[in-house]
Motif scaffolding. Structure first.
Motif, PDB file in Angstrom:
ATOM      1  N   PHE A 114     -53.738 -66.793  -2.587  1.00  0.00           N
ATOM      2  CA  PHE A 114     -55.147 -66.809  -2.214  1.00  0.00           C
ATOM      3  C   PHE A 114     -55.367 -67.955  -1.247  1.00  0.00           C
ATOM      4  O   PHE A 114     -54.925 -69.061  -1.475  1.00  0.00           O
ATOM      5  CB  PHE A 114     -56.029 -66.930  -3.455  1.00  0.00           C
ATOM      6  CG  PHE A 114     -55.947 -68.246  -4.146  1.00  0.00           C
ATOM      7  CD1 PHE A 114     -56.894 -69.229  -3.898  1.00  0.00           C
ATOM      8  CD2 PHE A 114     -54.931 -68.539  -5.038  1.00  0.00           C
ATOM      9  CE1 PHE A 114     -56.842 -70.455  -4.526  1.00  0.00           C
ATOM     10  CE2 PHE A 114     -54.867 -69.759  -5.668  1.00  0.00           C
ATOM     11  CZ  PHE A 114     -55.824 -70.719  -5.416  1.00  0.00           C
ATOM     12  N   TYR A 134     -62.618 -70.744  -1.605  1.00  0.00           N
ATOM     13  CA  TYR A 134     -61.422 -69.930  -1.427  1.00  0.00           C
ATOM     14  C   TYR A 134     -61.790 -68.463  -1.543  1.00  0.00           C
ATOM     15  O   TYR A 134     -62.888 -68.115  -1.987  1.00  0.00           O
ATOM     16  CB  TYR A 134     -60.364 -70.294  -2.474  1.00  0.00           C
ATOM     17  CG  TYR A 134     -60.832 -70.111  -3.905  1.00  0.00           C
ATOM     18  CD1 TYR A 134     -60.546 -68.947  -4.602  1.00  0.00           C
ATOM     19  CD2 TYR A 134     -61.566 -71.097  -4.540  1.00  0.00           C
ATOM     20  CE1 TYR A 134     -60.989 -68.765  -5.905  1.00  0.00           C
ATOM     21  CE2 TYR A 134     -62.006 -70.932  -5.842  1.00  0.00           C
ATOM     22  CZ  TYR A 134     -61.711 -69.769  -6.516  1.00  0.00           C
ATOM     23  OH  TYR A 134     -62.149 -69.589  -7.801  1.00  0.00           O
ATOM     24  N   SER A 135     -60.860 -67.626  -1.152  1.00  0.00           N
ATOM     25  CA  SER A 135     -61.072 -66.193  -1.323  1.00  0.00           C
ATOM     26  C   SER A 135     -59.896 -65.629  -2.105  1.00  0.00           C
ATOM     27  O   SER A 135     -58.783 -66.145  -2.048  1.00  0.00           O
ATOM     28  CB  SER A 135     -61.210 -65.496   0.035  1.00  0.00           C
ATOM     29  OG  SER A 135     -60.059 -65.691   0.811  1.00  0.00           O
ATOM     30  N   GLY A 136     -60.153 -64.572  -2.837  1.00  0.00           N
ATOM     31  CA  GLY A 136     -59.110 -63.963  -3.642  1.00  0.00           C
ATOM     32  C   GLY A 136     -58.947 -64.705  -4.965  1.00  0.00           C
ATOM     33  O   GLY A 136     -59.858 -65.361  -5.437  1.00  0.00           O
ATOM     34  N   GLY A 137     -57.784 -64.596  -5.530  1.00  0.00           N
ATOM     35  CA  GLY A 137     -57.546 -65.212  -6.820  1.00  0.00           C
ATOM     36  C   GLY A 137     -58.031 -64.298  -7.933  1.00  0.00           C
ATOM     37  O   GLY A 137     -58.520 -63.197  -7.705  1.00  0.00           O
TER      38      GLY A 137
END
Length: 72
Positions: free
Chosen positions: A1, A17-20
């Motif tokens: 991510f 952040y993005s995702g995870g």
């Protein structure tokens, strides 16, 4: 991510952040929380100090150094 931004705001860390997944979300939340009582200079236990509109998280040693420096 991918982490897009890490910054300090109101005396604590902020991670963007993005995702995870939920594990990543929990770890980021833990790190942000821990930063409110961890000295930003040395990593020892600390507390938030507010002076002149700025908030820093510092241990006693670094708090005293910081307060002396800003009063000069």
């Amino acid at each position: 991510f991918p982490v897009t931004i890490i910054k300090e705001k109101y005396g604590t860390l902020r991670f963007y952040y993005s995702g995870g997944d939920s594990t990543v979300d929990s770890l980021v939340s833990l790190a942000e929380s821990m930063s409110s009582y961890t000295c930003e200079e040395c990593g020892k236990p600390g507390e938030q100090v507010s002076t002149g509109g700025w908030i820093k998280t510092l241990c006693d040693e670094h708090k005293n150094e910081y307060l002396k420096k800003i009063r000069i």
